[in-house]
Write a protein that holds these residues in place. Structure first.
Motif, PDB file in Angstrom:
ATOM      1  N   VAL A  92       0.838  -1.204   0.000  1.00  0.00           N
ATOM      2  CA  VAL A  92       0.000   0.000   0.000  1.00  0.00           C
ATOM      3  C   VAL A  92       0.871   1.251   0.000  1.00  0.00           C
ATOM      4  CG1 VAL A  92      -1.695   1.326   1.315  1.00  0.00           C
ATOM      5  CG2 VAL A  92      -1.949  -1.145   1.078  1.00  0.00           C
ATOM      6  N   ILE A  93       1.913   1.255   0.823  1.00  0.00           N
ATOM      7  CA  ILE A  93       2.767   2.441   0.937  1.00  0.00           C
ATOM      8  C   ILE A  93       3.518   2.685  -0.369  1.00  0.00           C
ATOM      9  CG2 ILE A  93       4.798   3.371   2.094  1.00  0.00           C
ATOM     10  CD1 ILE A  93       3.836   1.949   4.635  1.00  0.00           C
ATOM     11  N   TYR A  94       4.115   1.660  -0.889  1.00  0.00           N
ATOM     12  CA  TYR A  94       5.000   1.837  -2.035  1.00  0.00           C
ATOM     13  C   TYR A  94       4.258   1.829  -3.360  1.00  0.00           C
ATOM     14  CZ  TYR A  94       9.029   1.222  -5.108  1.00  0.00           C
ATOM     15  OH  TYR A  94       9.971   1.386  -6.081  1.00  0.00           O
ATOM     16  N   SER A  95       3.203   1.049  -3.465  1.00  0.00           N
ATOM     17  CA  SER A  95       2.568   0.839  -4.760  1.00  0.00           C
ATOM     18  C   SER A  95       1.203   1.500  -4.919  1.00  0.00           C
ATOM     19  CB  SER A  95       2.404  -0.665  -5.023  1.00  0.00           C
ATOM     20  OG  SER A  95       3.645  -1.318  -4.968  1.00  0.00           O
ATOM     21  N   ARG A  96       0.722   2.208  -3.900  1.00  0.00           N
ATOM     22  CA  ARG A  96      -0.623   2.773  -4.034  1.00  0.00           C
ATOM     23  C   ARG A  96      -0.741   4.193  -3.510  1.00  0.00           C
ATOM     24  NH1 ARG A  96      -5.451  -1.530  -2.686  1.00  0.00           N
ATOM     25  NH2 ARG A  96      -4.809  -3.224  -4.046  1.00  0.00           N
ATOM     26  N   ALA A  97      -0.514   4.389  -2.198  1.00  0.00           N
ATOM     27  CA  ALA A  97      -1.021   5.579  -1.522  1.00  0.00           C
ATOM     28  C   ALA A  97      -0.072   6.770  -1.537  1.00  0.00           C
ATOM     29  CB  ALA A  97      -1.377   5.242  -0.082  1.00  0.00           C
ATOM     30  N   LEU A  98       1.236   6.540  -1.516  1.00  0.00           N
ATOM     31  CA  LEU A  98       2.172   7.651  -1.352  1.00  0.00           C
ATOM     32  C   LEU A  98       2.831   8.009  -2.678  1.00  0.00           C
ATOM     33  CD1 LEU A  98       3.935   6.773   2.011  1.00  0.00           C
ATOM     34  CD2 LEU A  98       1.880   8.131   1.615  1.00  0.00           C
ATOM     35  N   PRO A  99       2.993   9.309  -2.931  1.00  0.00           N
ATOM     36  CA  PRO A  99       3.657   9.726  -4.180  1.00  0.00           C
ATOM     37  C   PRO A  99       5.169   9.639  -4.049  1.00  0.00           C
ATOM     38  CG  PRO A  99       3.011  11.641  -2.913  1.00  0.00           C
ATOM     39  CD  PRO A  99       2.512  10.452  -2.144  1.00  0.00           C
ATOM     40  N   ASP A 100       5.810   9.577  -5.178  1.00  0.00           N
ATOM     41  CA  ASP A 100       7.265   9.624  -5.223  1.00  0.00           C
ATOM     42  C   ASP A 100       7.698  11.075  -5.147  1.00  0.00           C
ATOM     43  OD1 ASP A 100      10.048   9.679  -6.405  1.00  0.00           O
ATOM     44  OD2 ASP A 100       9.667   7.526  -6.463  1.00  0.00           O
ATOM     45  N   ALA A 101       8.698  11.361  -4.342  1.00  0.00           N
ATOM     46  CA  ALA A 101       9.133  12.748  -4.163  1.00  0.00           C
ATOM     47  C   ALA A 101       9.761  13.319  -5.422  1.00  0.00           C
ATOM     48  CB  ALA A 101      10.117  12.831  -3.003  1.00  0.00           C
ATOM     49  N   ARG A 102      10.128  12.457  -6.384  1.00  0.00           N
ATOM     50  CA  ARG A 102      10.790  12.963  -7.582  1.00  0.00           C
ATOM     51  C   ARG A 102       9.800  13.515  -8.606  1.00  0.00           C
ATOM     52  NH1 ARG A 102      14.030   7.536  -8.721  1.00  0.00           N
ATOM     53  NH2 ARG A 102      11.978   6.756  -8.054  1.00  0.00           N
ATOM     54  N   ASP A 103       8.826  12.703  -9.010  1.00  0.00           N
ATOM     55  CA  ASP A 103       7.850  13.191  -9.991  1.00  0.00           C
ATOM     56  C   ASP A 103       6.507  13.545  -9.364  1.00  0.00           C
ATOM     57  OD1 ASP A 103       6.837  10.710  -9.411  1.00  0.00           O
ATOM     58  OD2 ASP A 103       6.954   9.936 -11.452  1.00  0.00           O
ATOM     59  N   GLY A 104       6.349  13.311  -8.067  1.00  0.00           N
ATOM     60  CA  GLY A 104       5.127  13.700  -7.380  1.00  0.00           C
ATOM     61  C   GLY A 104       3.924  12.872  -7.753  1.00  0.00           C
TER      62      GLY A 104
END
Length: 826
Positions: free
Chosen positions: A40-52
């Motif tokens: 959930v954390i890595y593949s769904r809910a949180l954005p990547d800080a690089r491309d947002g």
């Protein structure tokens, strides 16, 4: 301990055999939960800080780019996009994919939308139409996110079934995470990031590139606070600085409102911008609930007048007697017109969730974008070197093309030809292959010139790329320049107003309801009405005003009533509370900010307003004069009806003047004055007229000659400095078209006579004149106005009571003196 049962199949046995494995339930649940939480954390809910972007958003944009859905091409059905994303890259339901697609297309959600939607993509109060009814394509800003994918700028990873490749992150030519914000709920953590202005964020990023050791205060000079898509106001900046420093904070958002007159009789609060993600229906529902529960007072109606042309317009009608500012403060307190936004800047950095401040977010993006530009430059350098290698070989072949052709023709097959070309002309394998694939049309003299020019251009580009890759400062300068180009092309002005503090609540210093304070109610010559905020004496500024004259003024209270006297002998009650208020002024009051009388009284054709009087019994009675010379003093026992008669008129008669006797009810000292159309003036004591009830028809006031009528009736204090103003003209001229002759005479020149007599002459007619078109008597300074309200000059007073007038510059419509209770002008 628990048992897990599995089934195994022996080679020679048709039946399954059970195999029981003992496992620890606690360890199994912990492992399963951690795998789920990580997913959930890595593949769904949180954005990547690089491309947002979250994975689903990234896959949508990548899939649309692969489909060729550029901004310059037509829209396609959203269901087609959803199906392509679900089938190739995103192993989840179509509902989640479509929801993410819709959010990226909503201008009220994204500060810089990434999807150009066509159709019903929802509103703040309603959801979107189904994906089969809407269409989509990439927005121009999305090209900034995907451009460079084919230049080895980012890593590609396998999709969910290892059949296709997808980008691990998009190149992102602008800081999307800060510009568009993000929200999501993971397991044990959540993110909630506010949108910002593209120009401001890029300015901060460029400053960080130039000054890596800059402070947060330096960056906040570029990014003072969020910039929400719907605009509105942010109240209080302390929480914003905390969020920029630690990654956590909060701020209050307020609707943008203005208090205006929505009808001539009603004040209202007009809402043009609402807090982030707050819809008008939500506000209306909350207002109605609070009004019904009596928590919110002073609101009579709420209307949503929002349309595509004018945008959001929510009109909240305020009841008469309530302060709009205090009502607005209640709305901020009890409705979503003021909302709180909690910032929680959680994003993935190197696959790990981190809480980031403003500088950390910009640093992650700048480092990522620098790596993207470096990888892109390395890719372009390789491509240009490969092309240069081919061009050099082609130039060698063209220089001796006849021998090249002979070598090829004399070879048994292509392989032999390639080997002989490599040996004879010292070519590499790619060069020889390229020559064998050469088209005959390239064997011209002009083609050689083109190749030489191409070689020079490639050498120049290679030199520039090598210089940039060899100099970190030059690389960062390139990144900064590209960001500046993005800001110039896609930047928009700030929409959200930032306020340091909301100040003291209005309700703490301003009562909710309008106090019953003393005031003046005013009526102008052009029919405008208003009330003042205080009962201070009204200055006259030497008897001059730039616009309009006051023909009626009554001292009352904000919740009191005044009476409007009309030409048909009626008195109409008017509430002072419903009238617009005039700001304090140091000059003569102007009613240009007043409301037209027609907004409060619907007079039939032929009935004209004359003046306003006080309805208080202690204010004194009203004296009326009619066109047929009848005079009447009315007792002040007025009924409570909205309107009533104050005189019984004969057929064809009308009231020409009304005045309140301010010096006493029983024994007034004023003179009552009649002026007739044949220039006769009669003044007699008001005490000579006995008061009558409202049903009385009055008594004889002045004796009229045959065919003549009274044109003026009023009251004058004989001890005051007063004048008589008369204007003559032709009875055959249209009213208001002839300026005529004008004369001003001291009132003392006219002797008093008995009631019901003929009076004395007050004006001598010139040739072509046969009637008085206008007359007035009263205290100085006298002020005149035209039909349009523009002030007109009066000539100086002369001592000849029966003299003729001087030519007037313009036709005069009304004349008035100073307001009672005001200081006299010079």
């Amino acid at each position: 301990m628990a048992r897990r049962t599995t089934a195994t199949k022996d080679a020679g046995d048709a039946d399954y055999a059970e195999k029981i494995v003992d496992i620890d339930v606690e360890e199994e649940m912990q492992g399963a939960f951690l795998e789920y939480a990580y997913s959930v954390i890595y593949s769904r809910a949180l954005p990547d800080a690089r491309d947002g972007l979250k994975p689903v958003q990234r896959r949508i944009l990548f899939s649309m780019a692969e489909m060729g859905l550029r901004p310059d091409r037509g829209h396609v059905k959203s269901s087609r996009v959803v199906g392509d994303v679900m089938g190739k890259y995103h192993p989840h339901g179509d509902g989640a994919i479509y929801d993410a697609l819709v959010r990226m297309a909503q201008p009220f959600t994204m500060r810089l939308p990434l999807v150009d939607g066509h159709g019903n993509f929802g509103s703040l109060d309603d959801g979107p139409a189904a994906s089969r009814y809407t269409e989509a394509r990439l927005a121009p800003a999305a090209l900034l996110m995907t451009t460079g994918l084919d230049e080895d700028t980012v890593d590609f990873i396998p999709n969910y079934d290892d059949q296709l490749l997808q980008p691990a992150v998009l190149p992102a030519a602008f800081p999307n995470l800060l510009v568009n914000g993000a929200s999501g709920i993971a397991v044990g953590m959540a993110t909630n990031m506010a949108p910002h202005n593209l120009v401001e964020v890029i300015g901060a990023a460029r400053h960080l590139i130039s000054n890596p050791s800059c402070s947060l205060d330096d960056l906040m000079k570029f990014v003072p606070g969020p910039d929400l898509p719907q605009g509105g106001k942010i109240v209080g900046l302390d929480g914003i600085r905390d969020a920029y420093l630690t990654g956590r904070g909060s701020f209050r958002t307020r609707a943008t409102t203005r208090i205006e007159k929505i009808t001539p009789r009603k004040m209202g609060i007009v809402v043009t911008e609402l807090p982030y993600l707050v819809g008008p229906e939500k506000v209306i529902e909350k207002i109605k609930d609070n009004v019904q529960s009596k928590k919110l007072q002073g609101i009579s109606d709420v209307k949503d007048l929002t349309d595509r042309k004018h945008g959001l317009r929510l009109v909240i009608e305020v009841k008469n007697g309530f302060n709009p500012e205090a009502v607005l403060e209640q709305l901020y307190k009890l409705t979503p017109m003021e909302d709180n936004f909690a910032i929680n800047n959680v994003a993935l950095v190197d696959g790990q969730p981190r809480t980031l401040g403003l500088k950390e977010l910009l640093r992650v993006y700048v480092d990522f974008r620098t790596d993207v530009v470096r990888r892109r430059s390395e890719f372009r350098l390789r491509k240009r070197k490969d092309r240069l290698h081919l061009v050099e070989g082609l130039l060698v072949a063209i220089l001796d093309i006849d021998e090249v052709i002979q070598v090829i023709r004399s070879s048994d097959d292509a392989g032999t030809a390639k080997g002989r070309l490599m040996d004879v002309f010292d070519l590499s394998d790619p060069q020889a292959t390229y020559i064998l694939d050469l088209q005959l049309r390239r064997l011209t003299k002009f083609s050689r010139i083109e190749l030489e020019n191409e070689k020079s251009e490639l050498e120049r580009q290679i030199e520039e790329l090598e210089a940039m890759l060899g100099d970190e400062k030059l690389l960062l300068r390139t990144v900064s320049g590209e960001l500046a180009d993005v800001a110039k092309a896609h930047g928009t002005p700030r929409r959200t107003v930032l306020l340091e503090s909301a100040g003291n609540p209005v309700s703490a210093t301003t009562p909710l309801e309008v106090a019953d304070d003393p005031c003046w109610v005013l009526l102008s010559s052009t029919g405008l009405m208003a009330r003042t905020t205080t009962a201070d004496p009204i200055p006259t500024e030497g008897g001059r005003s730039k616009h309009d004259v006051i023909v009626g003024a009554v001292r009352t209270t904000a919740r009191g009533e005044v009476g409007l006297v009309t030409s048909l002998g009626r008195m109409v009650r008017l509430s002072a509370l419903e009238l617009p208020t005039l700001p304090p002024t140091n000059g003569s009051p102007s009613l240009s900010g007043g409301a037209p009388l027609a907004a409060y009284v619907d007079l039939p054709a032929g009935e004209e307003p004359l003046t306003i009087v006080s309805l208080a019994p202690e204010a004194g009675g009203v004296a009326l004069g009619t066109a047929s010379g009848v005079v009447k003093r009315v007792t002040a026992d007025y009924p409570g009806r909205p309107d009533f008669d104050v005189i019984s008129l004969r057929d064809g008669d009308s009231v020409v003047g009304a005045v309140q006797l301010r010096s006493g009810q029983e024994y007034p000292v004023e003179d009552l004055v009649f002026i007739t159309s044949d220039a006769q003036l009669l003044r007699f004591p008001a005490g000579a007229v006995r008061p009558q009830g409202r049903g009385g028809g009055g008594i004889a006031g002045i004796k009229l000659a045959t065919g003549q009528r009274a044109v003026f009736f009023g009251a004058v204090d004989p001890g005051a400095d007063a004048v008589v103003v008369t204007s003559s003209g032709s009875s055959g001229a249209l009213p208001g078209t002839e300026a005529g002759s004008l004369k001003v005479t001291p009132y003392a020149e006219y002797p008093a006579k008995g009631r019901a007599t003929g009076g004395v002459r007050c004006h001598r007619f010139l040739k072509g004149e046969d009637t008085l078109v206008l007359a007035w008597a009263g205290a100085t300074p006298a002020r005149a106005a035209g039909a349009n309200g523009v002030a007109l000059e009066l000539p100086p007073a002369t001592g000849r009571r029966d003299g003729s007038g001087v030519p007037a510059t313009a036709a005069i419509a009304r004349i008035a003196g100073p307001v009672a209770g005001a200081p006299q002008g010079p």
